[in-house]
Design an enzyme around this catalytic site. Structure first.
Site, PDB file in Angstrom:
ATOM      1  N   PRO A   1       2.722   0.525   3.870  1.00  0.00           N
ATOM      2  CA  PRO A   1       3.231   0.189   5.212  1.00  0.00           C
ATOM      3  C   PRO A   1       3.065   1.330   6.203  1.00  0.00           C
ATOM      4  O   PRO A   1       3.103   2.511   5.850  1.00  0.00           O
ATOM      5  CB  PRO A   1       4.722  -0.077   4.969  1.00  0.00           C
ATOM      6  CG  PRO A   1       4.811  -0.434   3.533  1.00  0.00           C
ATOM      7  CD  PRO A   1       3.774   0.412   2.850  1.00  0.00           C
ATOM      8  N   LEU A   2       2.882   0.913   7.461  1.00  0.00           N
ATOM      9  CA  LEU A   2       2.735   1.809   8.598  1.00  0.00           C
ATOM     10  C   LEU A   2       3.932   1.525   9.498  1.00  0.00           C
ATOM     11  O   LEU A   2       4.044   0.425  10.040  1.00  0.00           O
ATOM     12  CB  LEU A   2       1.438   1.501   9.329  1.00  0.00           C
ATOM     13  CG  LEU A   2       0.192   1.551   8.424  1.00  0.00           C
ATOM     14  CD1 LEU A   2      -0.903   0.636   8.938  1.00  0.00           C
ATOM     15  CD2 LEU A   2      -0.323   2.981   8.337  1.00  0.00           C
TER      16      LEU A   2
END
Lengths: 63, 63, 63, 63, 63, 63
Positions: D2-3
């Protein structure tokens, strides 16, 4: 008051995503000392064909 | 010249979304005095299971 | 409930930005019929040297 | 993988922000079971004059 | 190290999107001199009914 | 028509950023076959203290 946008490849279960949203919300509350009511967290998903890491499509890295 | 990104839970009608995009575009034009041609507005939707407000999933708040 | 992120070149006055935030908030409320308390709007500014339109830096377009 | 993009009013101490980034990173790792090396978290700050909640500027709400 | 988010109307082929992700990744590497491993690029798509340019829905502009 | 948002740690020269914006714009045009006039690319910078990679602050990784 933070507004948290999580960019992520689709495919996680509802249970995993709920746990992630819970954990991120608590981490914000505990580190900043802000009330729960001021926190927003959301997930923007995309296809594993729409994400490139280090010059390679994510869908290919998983194989 | 503003670029406006609206993060929102899915489920609104086309008519509502069109009215929202119209209204936001006009509000930008009128407040900043910029030409219509320079304005971009778009909607990034997510599931009501992917949004947490105040420590609670949005899907549960609506019940 | 919408979360509105406005990407914009820096340099507008406080008064202009306040008018823009007011106008966008009202446009969301009126088009969707959501309560004011559920709406969040914020501005992420960047330099006119950090924005390219149609292959040209924004700072050069204004001359 | 995830970002995570955290939108937040400026003014928090380095220590608070470090604690927040640590906490969010750990919450992601623990809930999804992904390696630390795949996680990115960053803060995009804005002025308290550039954020409107419920139709009111954030800078005025704090007074 | 850049994190690149491409907002785009849905409907492009996989081949076009792969070429775009490749090209953007290379442009970042070549201009900044950063290693490929540090670059992330992803696409967030939306409907042509959810995008307004210059006061007109994108879906109508294409007709 | 793509709208490209580049999240990046501050500190690059104007020349590097101009080259990056040029390169990304061209990569979009060439891969999708869209006119230059439809492309927007901008940089949202943040401090190296506000970015965590793999559980470590970016400012510490560079030492």
């Amino acid at each position: 008051m933070p507004l948290v946008e999580i960019h992520m490849v689709e495919g996680r279960t509802e249970k995993q995503k709920k746990a992630m949203l819970d954990g991120v919300t608590e981490a914000i509350r505990d580190s900043l000392g802000v009330p729960l009511t001021s926190i927003r967290v959301w997930i923007q998903e995309f296809s594993s064909k729409d994400f490139m890491i280090a010059g390679e499509l994510y869908i290919n890295r998983k194989e």
